[in-house]
Design a protein around this motif. Structure first.
Motif, mmCIF file in Angstrom:
data_model
loop_
_atom_site.group_PDB
_atom_site.id
_atom_site.type_symbol
_atom_site.label_atom_id
_atom_site.label_comp_id
_atom_site.label_asym_id
_atom_site.label_seq_id
_atom_site.Cartn_x
_atom_site.Cartn_y
_atom_site.Cartn_z
ATOM 1 N N GLU A 242 99.661 23.382 64.175
ATOM 2 C CA GLU A 242 100.157 24.338 63.190
ATOM 3 C C GLU A 242 101.636 24.647 63.400
ATOM 4 O OE1 GLU A 242 97.783 27.952 61.875
ATOM 5 O OE2 GLU A 242 99.377 28.878 63.069
ATOM 6 N N PHE A 243 102.373 24.789 62.291
ATOM 7 C CA PHE A 243 103.749 25.277 62.333
ATOM 8 C C PHE A 243 103.939 26.286 61.217
ATOM 9 C CE2 PHE A 243 103.940 21.385 59.770
ATOM 10 C CZ PHE A 243 104.595 21.822 58.637
ATOM 11 N N ILE A 244 104.964 27.121 61.371
ATOM 12 C CA ILE A 244 105.256 28.151 60.372
ATOM 13 C C ILE A 244 106.737 28.055 60.032
ATOM 14 C CG2 ILE A 244 105.181 30.617 59.846
ATOM 15 C CD1 ILE A 244 103.087 30.809 62.175
ATOM 16 N N HIS A 245 107.040 27.962 58.742
ATOM 17 C CA HIS A 245 108.420 27.829 58.280
ATOM 18 C C HIS A 245 108.785 28.930 57.292
ATOM 19 C CE1 HIS A 245 108.716 23.195 59.000
ATOM 20 N NE2 HIS A 245 108.870 23.887 60.105
ATOM 21 N N LYS A 246 110.010 29.396 57.393
ATOM 22 C CA LYS A 246 110.647 30.190 56.326
ATOM 23 C C LYS A 246 111.326 29.144 55.452
ATOM 24 C CE LYS A 246 112.612 33.704 54.211
ATOM 25 N NZ LYS A 246 111.905 34.365 53.163
ATOM 26 N N ILE A 247 110.995 29.123 54.185
ATOM 27 C CA ILE A 247 111.471 28.037 53.324
ATOM 28 C C ILE A 247 112.039 28.581 52.012
ATOM 29 C CG2 ILE A 247 109.190 27.682 52.298
ATOM 30 C CD1 ILE A 247 109.790 24.663 52.338
#
Length: 109
Positions: A59-64
């Motif tokens: 899992e990864f989390i991005h501000k996009i």
């Protein structure tokens, strides 16, 4: 781009012609995806925090930010999606919150 390939573990050949769904986290709300597409197809910028999965399901989390790119006729020709990996920030925040909760519970009389 090379950064995307490195972060996700996919090869160039595996992602060419694919949609962003290739990295979509299964818990991503459908209403968020609909809102994103509705926004960018109206030629507006969409911003949000999204979870994704690498090729090996990490899992990864991005501000996009997804930015429609228009030609001289005002038609969408592509999208640019700069992103910042905030995985460590979010996970550390969760750890800290859990630690504070445990500390608060253990200090009760």
């Amino acid at each position: 781009n090379d950064k995307f390939l490195k972060e996700t573990g996919f090869s160039k050949e595996e992602v060419i012609g694919q949609t962003p769904a290739i990295i979509r986290h299964p818990h991503t709300p459908k209403r968020m995806i609909k809102n994103m597409w509705d926004t960018i197809l109206q030629k507006k910028i969409w911003s949000g925090i999204v979870k994704g999965l690498t090729k090996d399901k990490k899992e990864f989390i991005h501000k996009i930010h997804i930015i429609p790119v228009l030609n001289e006729k005002g038609e969408i020709i592509e999208f640019i999606a700069p992103r910042i990996d905030i995985t460590d920030i979010v996970k550390n925040k969760e750890k800290l919150k859990n630690m504070l909760t445990i500390d608060a519970l253990t200090s009760l009389p």
